[in-house]
Design a protein around this motif. Structure first.
Motif, PDB file in Angstrom:
ATOM      1  N   ASP A   1       4.672 -13.759  10.766  1.00 41.76           N
ATOM      2  CA  ASP A   1       5.956 -14.450  10.861  1.00 41.76           C
ATOM      3  C   ASP A   1       6.359 -15.117   9.559  1.00 41.76           C
ATOM      4  O   ASP A   1       7.303 -15.899   9.516  1.00 41.76           O
ATOM      5  CB  ASP A   1       5.922 -15.484  11.991  1.00 41.76           C
ATOM      6  N   HIS A   2       5.662 -14.835   8.487  1.00 41.07           N
ATOM      7  CA  HIS A   2       6.012 -15.343   7.165  1.00 41.07           C
ATOM      8  C   HIS A   2       5.539 -14.325   6.132  1.00 41.07           C
ATOM      9  O   HIS A   2       4.780 -13.402   6.449  1.00 41.07           O
ATOM     10  CB  HIS A   2       5.350 -16.699   6.905  1.00 41.07           C
ATOM     11  N   LEU A   3       5.989 -14.478   4.928  1.00 37.19           N
ATOM     12  CA  LEU A   3       5.621 -13.558   3.859  1.00 37.19           C
ATOM     13  C   LEU A   3       4.766 -14.266   2.824  1.00 37.19           C
ATOM     14  O   LEU A   3       5.007 -15.415   2.477  1.00 37.19           O
ATOM     15  CB  LEU A   3       6.858 -12.953   3.207  1.00 37.19           C
ATOM     16  N   SER A   4       3.785 -13.566   2.339  1.00 32.05           N
ATOM     17  CA  SER A   4       2.855 -14.105   1.348  1.00 32.05           C
ATOM     18  C   SER A   4       2.038 -12.923   0.852  1.00 32.05           C
ATOM     19  O   SER A   4       2.549 -11.809   0.763  1.00 32.05           O
ATOM     20  CB  SER A   4       1.978 -15.195   1.979  1.00 32.05           C
ATOM     21  N   SER A   5       0.763 -13.171   0.574  1.00 35.11           N
ATOM     22  CA  SER A   5      -0.171 -12.104   0.220  1.00 35.11           C
ATOM     23  C   SER A   5      -1.143 -11.929   1.375  1.00 35.11           C
ATOM     24  O   SER A   5      -1.659 -12.917   1.907  1.00 35.11           O
ATOM     25  CB  SER A   5      -0.914 -12.447  -1.073  1.00 35.11           C
ATOM     26  N   PHE A   6      -1.402 -10.674   1.733  1.00 34.56           N
ATOM     27  CA  PHE A   6      -2.152 -10.400   2.958  1.00 34.56           C
ATOM     28  C   PHE A   6      -3.303  -9.440   2.678  1.00 34.56           C
ATOM     29  O   PHE A   6      -3.334  -8.733   1.671  1.00 34.56           O
ATOM     30  CB  PHE A   6      -1.229  -9.791   4.021  1.00 34.56           C
TER      31      PHE A   6
ATOM     32  N   MET B   1       5.110  -1.823   4.279  1.00 36.60           N
ATOM     33  CA  MET B   1       5.680  -3.046   4.831  1.00 36.60           C
ATOM     34  C   MET B   1       6.989  -2.694   5.519  1.00 36.60           C
ATOM     35  O   MET B   1       7.859  -2.064   4.917  1.00 36.60           O
ATOM     36  CB  MET B   1       5.921  -4.098   3.745  1.00 36.60           C
ATOM     37  N   ASP B   2       7.140  -3.090   6.779  1.00 39.97           N
ATOM     38  CA  ASP B   2       8.378  -2.891   7.528  1.00 39.97           C
ATOM     39  C   ASP B   2       9.056  -4.241   7.702  1.00 39.97           C
ATOM     40  O   ASP B   2       8.461  -5.170   8.268  1.00 39.97           O
ATOM     41  CB  ASP B   2       8.091  -2.282   8.898  1.00 39.97           C
ATOM     42  N   VAL B   3      10.301  -4.350   7.239  1.00 38.71           N
ATOM     43  CA  VAL B   3      11.029  -5.614   7.324  1.00 38.71           C
ATOM     44  C   VAL B   3      12.462  -5.318   7.762  1.00 38.71           C
ATOM     45  O   VAL B   3      13.060  -4.306   7.377  1.00 38.71           O
ATOM     46  CB  VAL B   3      11.007  -6.352   5.967  1.00 38.71           C
ATOM     47  N   HIS B   4      13.020  -6.175   8.616  1.00 34.43           N
ATOM     48  CA  HIS B   4      14.375  -5.982   9.115  1.00 34.43           C
ATOM     49  C   HIS B   4      15.392  -6.272   8.013  1.00 34.43           C
ATOM     50  O   HIS B   4      15.238  -7.208   7.218  1.00 34.43           O
ATOM     51  CB  HIS B   4      14.636  -6.902  10.305  1.00 34.43           C
ATOM     52  N   CYS B   5      16.445  -5.497   8.013  1.00 32.54           N
ATOM     53  CA  CYS B   5      17.492  -5.665   7.002  1.00 32.54           C
ATOM     54  C   CYS B   5      18.133  -7.048   7.088  1.00 32.54           C
ATOM     55  O   CYS B   5      18.363  -7.692   6.072  1.00 32.54           O
ATOM     56  CB  CYS B   5      18.550  -4.576   7.178  1.00 32.54           C
ATOM     57  N   ASP B   6      18.409  -7.516   8.307  1.00 32.37           N
ATOM     58  CA  ASP B   6      19.062  -8.814   8.429  1.00 32.37           C
ATOM     59  C   ASP B   6      18.132  -9.959   8.023  1.00 32.37           C
ATOM     60  O   ASP B   6      18.595 -11.049   7.717  1.00 32.37           O
ATOM     61  CB  ASP B   6      19.590  -9.027   9.847  1.00 32.37           C
TER      62      ASP B   6
ATOM     63  N   LEU C   1      10.426 -16.242   8.718  1.00 37.41           N
ATOM     64  CA  LEU C   1      11.132 -15.051   9.171  1.00 37.41           C
ATOM     65  C   LEU C   1      11.595 -15.199  10.615  1.00 37.41           C
ATOM     66  O   LEU C   1      10.846 -15.639  11.490  1.00 37.41           O
ATOM     67  CB  LEU C   1      10.225 -13.828   9.053  1.00 37.41           C
ATOM     68  N   SER C   2      12.855 -14.819  10.860  1.00 37.14           N
ATOM     69  CA  SER C   2      13.369 -14.807  12.231  1.00 37.14           C
ATOM     70  C   SER C   2      12.773 -13.651  13.023  1.00 37.14           C
ATOM     71  O   SER C   2      12.607 -13.726  14.230  1.00 37.14           O
ATOM     72  CB  SER C   2      14.894 -14.705  12.214  1.00 37.14           C
ATOM     73  N   ARG C   3      12.454 -12.572  12.318  1.00 38.28           N
ATOM     74  CA  ARG C   3      11.775 -11.427  12.926  1.00 38.28           C
ATOM     75  C   ARG C   3      10.528 -11.141  12.099  1.00 38.28           C
ATOM     76  O   ARG C   3      10.586 -11.133  10.874  1.00 38.28           O
ATOM     77  CB  ARG C   3      12.681 -10.196  12.937  1.00 38.28           C
ATOM     78  N   PRO C   4       9.405 -10.889  12.740  1.00 37.26           N
ATOM     79  CA  PRO C   4       8.167 -10.692  11.975  1.00 37.26           C
ATOM     80  C   PRO C   4       8.210  -9.425  11.125  1.00 37.26           C
ATOM     81  O   PRO C   4       8.887  -8.448  11.458  1.00 37.26           O
ATOM     82  CB  PRO C   4       7.090 -10.595  13.068  1.00 37.26           C
ATOM     83  N   ALA C   5       7.485  -9.473  10.030  1.00 43.17           N
ATOM     84  CA  ALA C   5       7.303  -8.299   9.171  1.00 43.17           C
ATOM     85  C   ALA C   5       5.978  -7.641   9.536  1.00 43.17           C
ATOM     86  O   ALA C   5       5.001  -8.321   9.865  1.00 43.17           O
ATOM     87  CB  ALA C   5       7.314  -8.703   7.703  1.00 43.17           C
ATOM     88  N   ASN C   6       5.959  -6.326   9.489  1.00 43.75           N
ATOM     89  CA  ASN C   6       4.754  -5.576   9.843  1.00 43.75           C
ATOM     90  C   ASN C   6       4.157  -4.918   8.610  1.00 43.75           C
ATOM     91  O   ASN C   6       4.881  -4.325   7.796  1.00 43.75           O
ATOM     92  CB  ASN C   6       5.061  -4.508  10.904  1.00 43.75           C
ATOM     93  N   PHE C   7       2.843  -5.008   8.484  1.00 42.37           N
ATOM     94  CA  PHE C   7       2.120  -4.414   7.371  1.00 42.37           C
ATOM     95  C   PHE C   7       1.077  -3.449   7.918  1.00 42.37           C
ATOM     96  O   PHE C   7       0.360  -3.772   8.865  1.00 42.37           O
ATOM     97  CB  PHE C   7       1.421  -5.488   6.535  1.00 42.37           C
ATOM     98  N   THR C   8       0.995  -2.271   7.329  1.00 41.76           N
ATOM     99  CA  THR C   8      -0.051  -1.309   7.669  1.00 41.76           C
ATOM    100  C   THR C   8      -0.977  -1.180   6.475  1.00 41.76           C
ATOM    101  O   THR C   8      -0.557  -0.721   5.400  1.00 41.76           O
ATOM    102  CB  THR C   8       0.539   0.066   8.025  1.00 41.76           C
ATOM    103  N   LEU C   9      -2.222  -1.605   6.651  1.00 42.78           N
ATOM    104  CA  LEU C   9      -3.187  -1.646   5.558  1.00 42.78           C
ATOM    105  C   LEU C   9      -4.319  -0.668   5.841  1.00 42.78           C
ATOM    106  O   LEU C   9      -4.835  -0.602   6.965  1.00 42.78           O
ATOM    107  CB  LEU C   9      -3.751  -3.058   5.387  1.00 42.78           C
ATOM    108  N   ARG C  10      -4.707   0.052   4.819  1.00 43.42           N
ATOM    109  CA  ARG C  10      -5.801   1.019   4.940  1.00 43.42           C
ATOM    110  C   ARG C  10      -7.134   0.335   4.646  1.00 43.42           C
ATOM    111  O   ARG C  10      -7.241  -0.446   3.700  1.00 43.42           O
ATOM    112  CB  ARG C  10      -5.605   2.197   3.990  1.00 43.42           C
ATOM    113  N   HIS C  11      -8.137   0.638   5.462  1.00 43.89           N
ATOM    114  CA  HIS C  11      -9.459   0.058   5.263  1.00 43.89           C
ATOM    115  C   HIS C  11     -10.138   0.677   4.045  1.00 43.89           C
ATOM    116  O   HIS C  11     -10.047   1.891   3.824  1.00 43.89           O
ATOM    117  CB  HIS C  11     -10.341   0.276   6.487  1.00 43.89           C
ATOM    118  N   ARG C  12     -10.822  -0.152   3.279  1.00 40.97           N
ATOM    119  CA  ARG C  12     -11.607   0.353   2.164  1.00 40.97           C
ATOM    120  C   ARG C  12     -12.811   1.145   2.681  1.00 40.97           C
ATOM    121  O   ARG C  12     -13.175   2.174   2.117  1.00 40.97           O
ATOM    122  CB  ARG C  12     -12.096  -0.806   1.292  1.00 40.97           C
TER     123      ARG C  12
END
Length: 530
Positions: A319-324, A197-202, A265-276
């Protein structure tokens, strides 16, 4: 400080008086004075600014929501009989949260919190004992509870900026952020198992209160199988949409920032997920989050976009956080109307011409020979293949029927190329014997090889292909060969081999004809030779 003639010397109050600040604050000397700064993991006390305390977590609304869900299930009598395991689950979850939020000064251990929830995830009697809606509500409560407990642990763990814990069922990493970010563009990367998960510090500090915030990333190794096995999203997805025919193909992950309050989120969070499982060519990767409605949960793509995807990973921006998670859905193919018209008209004309050719070869006895017999068999196979293809332009509703049609098409088109091979071989043998006008070899060729090879070879290929990969016939879009595991080469392989052999026959035939014609008359002109 004191003066010596014309110079002044600063007195270090922090070194002179070691106990000047309380144990939790750190004493910082300044020119002519000093001040006390709270160490990482503590904030100034609301009662005494010279004191430091563990920050309080503004999660009462979320915590009360979880308790309300538990009360509703109790009032509805859902714990009677077979659902007693779910009563134990909710009680265990509440005990963990009560111990987490009960005393604001308690120092928590991420290891203990993670191990408690790991035991719940490993409880097979829990997940196998209830119906779909019971399990769905339990998953919703579990996801929310792990997020809140992990945030509380991060915010109350003094002097530990980064924490991580991995068990057989879940992995957690937390990051504590104090003060302002040195750069607004600074990005934190949190890892759990093979996901990030990549998220901005601010973003973290902007969601915090009193200058202290945390980012939490959680990856579940077994929750995706629980959700898939119980088909929790069934009935909550739009009919006819992409999600309706999709399946889960990644671990379930959760992200949370700040001090426990839900934020946009003011800035989107990025998630990198591996395929099963390796992504198929005809599949589309969809980034979704666990949307909670009426105490239940279902997957929703709102606010999430698949930025990049390959066969093994998908990068999601939300643009929001939850479970993905990542869902794989069949690719929607829009048929071209002009191409469809051309297909119908072209195949109809081909069928008509093939029918006339078949009648000609059957009824005109004067032209019957080995060559016309080969033409007849080729036209018959091509006529049947085109007719079957024309009648099933769109996939049939029955999966078994679609597989049967795919197998027949495989056989008929291979038979067409088998008879093309025999055409080339017969022409080569005829031309080779042109000098002596000897057709006995061609006659023997007809009797020994024509029918056994023309119809036997494609049957052998189809039989071996079906035995090796019985699921390779029929796809979600077409009644043809699957693109997985290179199954298409059960058709392309023999076809390419026959084309190469026939090209060789053609070149040899031209060479023999050239030499034969040249030997008939040595004075033939170069132009006629060409």
């Amino acid at each position: 400080m004191h003066a010596s003639e014309n110079t002044c010397q600063d007195i270090d109050e922090c070194r002179k008086t070691p106990g000047l600040c309380s144990p939790k604050p750190t004493c910082i000397n300044t020119y002519g004075s000093y001040w006390c700064e709270c160490r990482a993991g503590y904030v100034p006390s609301t009662r005494n600014s010279a004191m430091c305390e563990v920050p309080s977590i503004n999660s009462s609304a979320e915590f009360e929501g979880i308790k309300e869900t538990w009360r509703n299930f109790s009032l509805q009598g859902k714990w009677s009989g077979r659902s007693s395991s779910f009563s134990s689950f909710f009680n265990s979850t509440l005990d963990i949260l009560m111990s987490t939020f009960g005393d604001g000064n308690t120092e928590l251990s991420l290891e203990n919190v993670t191990l408690h929830f790991n035991a719940i995830l490993n409880s097979t009697s829990l997940w196998d004992g209830g119906d779909k809606w019971d399990v769905g509500s339990a998953v919703t409560v579990l996801l929310q509870s792990v997020e809140l407990a992990s945030l509380a642990t991060a915010l109350r763990s003094a002097e530990r900026t980064t924490q991580n814990m991995t068990t057989e069922s879940m992995a957690v990493e937390t990051r504590l952020v104090t003060g302002n970010c040195s750069r607004d563009s600074e990005v934190f990367t949190l890892r759990a198992y093979e996901e990030t998960m990549d998220v901005h510090c601010d973003t973290v500090t902007g969601a915090a209160t009193r200058g202290l915030g945390a980012a939490v990333f959680i990856s579940y190794s077994t929750l995706d199988s629980i959700i898939s096995a119980r088909r929790l999203s069934e009935g909550n997805l739009p009919a006819g949409g992409k999600l309706e025919k999709s399946h889960l193909n990644s671990r379930v992950v959760s992200g949370a920032v700040g001090d426990g309050r839900p934020i946009h989120l003011s800035r989107p969070a990025n998630f990198t997920l591996r395929h099963r499982q390796t992504k198929k060519e005809e599949e589309e990767a969809l980034c979704v989050y666990w949307k909670v409605e009426a105490e239940k949960g279902s997957w929703s793509p709102d606010g999430c976009t698949a930025v990049h995807t390959n066969s093994t990973h998908t990068n999601c921006s939300c643009d929001h956080l939850s479970s993905f998670a990542v869902l794989m859905a069949p690719t929607t193919v829009t048929e071209s109307y002009p191409l469809t018209i051309i297909t119908y008209m072209g195949l109809t004309l081909s069928l008509l011409c093939l029918l006339l050719a078949i009648l000609t070869f059957l009824l005109c006895r004067s032209i019957r020979n080995v060559s016309t017999s080969l033409h007849l068999q080729l036209c018959l196979c091509l006529f049947l293949a085109d007719l079957l293809f024309l009648t099933q332009v769109t996939p049939t509703g029955s999966q078994v029927a679609c597989a049967v049609i795919a197998g027949l098409l495989h056989y008929l088109f291979l038979a067409c190329f088998s008879w093309m091979f025999l055409e080339g071989l017969h022409l080569f043998l005829t031309v080779r014997n042109l000098k002596v006008v000897n057709y006995t070899s061609a006659s023997r060729f007809k009797k020994r090889f024509m029918y056994p090879f023309g119809y036997g070879f494609p049957a052998l290929v189809v039989a071996i292909s079906a035995a090796v990969n019985p699921d390779g016939y029929g796809t979600s879009k077409h009644c043809w060969l699957s693109l997985d595991r290179g199954f298409r080469w059960s058709f392309l392989g023999p076809v390419c081999a026959i084309i190469l052999i026939n090209i060789t026959f053609f070149a040899l035939t031209l060479w023999i004809l050239r030499n034969s014609l040249s030997s008939l008359n040595a004075d033939v002109s170069t132009l006629r030779d060409h």
